[in-house]
Design a protein around this motif. Sequence first.
Motif, short mmCIF file in Angstrom:
data_model
loop_
_atom_site.label_atom_id
_atom_site.label_comp_id
_atom_site.label_asym_id
_atom_site.label_seq_id
_atom_site.Cartn_x
_atom_site.Cartn_y
_atom_site.Cartn_z
N HIS A 204 17.00 10.35 94.21
CA HIS A 204 18.13 9.95 93.32
C HIS A 204 17.48 10.67 91.86
O HIS A 204 16.87 10.32 90.77
CB HIS A 204 17.95 8.78 92.79
N PRO A 205 17.28 12.25 92.21
CA PRO A 205 16.13 13.00 91.21
C PRO A 205 16.95 13.22 89.47
O PRO A 205 16.48 13.47 88.60
CB PRO A 205 15.76 14.25 91.59
N GLU B 105 10.54 6.57 73.73
CA GLU B 105 8.59 7.27 73.84
C GLU B 105 8.40 8.06 74.51
O GLU B 105 6.98 8.81 73.62
CB GLU B 105 8.81 5.08 73.49
N TYR B 106 8.45 8.59 75.67
CA TYR B 106 8.05 9.12 76.62
C TYR B 106 8.25 10.61 76.42
O TYR B 106 8.03 11.47 75.79
CB TYR B 106 8.83 8.47 77.81
N MET B 107 9.32 10.64 75.27
CA MET B 107 10.69 11.61 75.36
C MET B 107 9.61 12.74 73.80
O MET B 107 9.44 13.57 73.31
CB MET B 107 11.21 11.93 74.88
N GLN C 202 17.55 11.36 83.74
CA GLN C 202 18.02 11.45 82.72
C GLN C 202 17.40 9.99 82.42
O GLN C 202 17.13 9.82 80.95
CB GLN C 202 19.54 10.77 83.56
N ASN C 203 16.99 8.88 83.18
CA ASN C 203 16.23 7.87 82.51
C ASN C 203 14.77 8.17 81.51
O ASN C 203 14.89 7.75 80.78
CB ASN C 203 15.72 6.88 83.84
N MET C 204 14.68 9.29 81.89
CA MET C 204 13.15 10.05 81.47
C MET C 204 13.35 10.61 80.10
O MET C 204 12.92 10.20 78.70
CB MET C 204 12.56 10.85 82.46
N ARG C 205 15.03 11.86 79.97
CA ARG C 205 15.22 12.04 78.90
C ARG C 205 16.13 10.77 77.97
O ARG C 205 15.70 10.73 76.19
CB ARG C 205 16.29 12.95 78.96
N ASN C 206 16.34 9.17 78.16
CA ASN C 206 16.78 8.58 77.44
C ASN C 206 15.23 7.72 77.15
O ASN C 206 15.51 7.30 76.16
CB ASN C 206 17.53 7.52 78.01
#
Length: 90
Positions: A70-71, A83-85, A76-80
């Motif tokens: 599910h790349p 804190e990570y972004m 999308q989870n990463m962009r949401n």
Amino acid sequence: MSIEGICHEGLKYIEDGEEKLIPRANIQDGYKYNIKDSEKKDHLMMLCLQKYPHLDKMTVELFVDHYMNHPDDMEQNMRNDKEYMKKFKC
């Protein structure tokens, strides 16, 4: 329905007077990869385990399997994740 208990074959229970069995899961029934994808998974696993040695292998494998299957969801989870972004200039 009454539960008899877990046995070697799985979970035994009685329903309408008849003994039934829910078989144990086969942990080898995971995702099926071709040779190329299997090599990619092994490579990702190695990189992740080197970078995050404090994580257990099963946790890393769950993330790698999810990413490989599910790349778009992972991106999308990463962009949401605000804190990570914050680590990147976008």
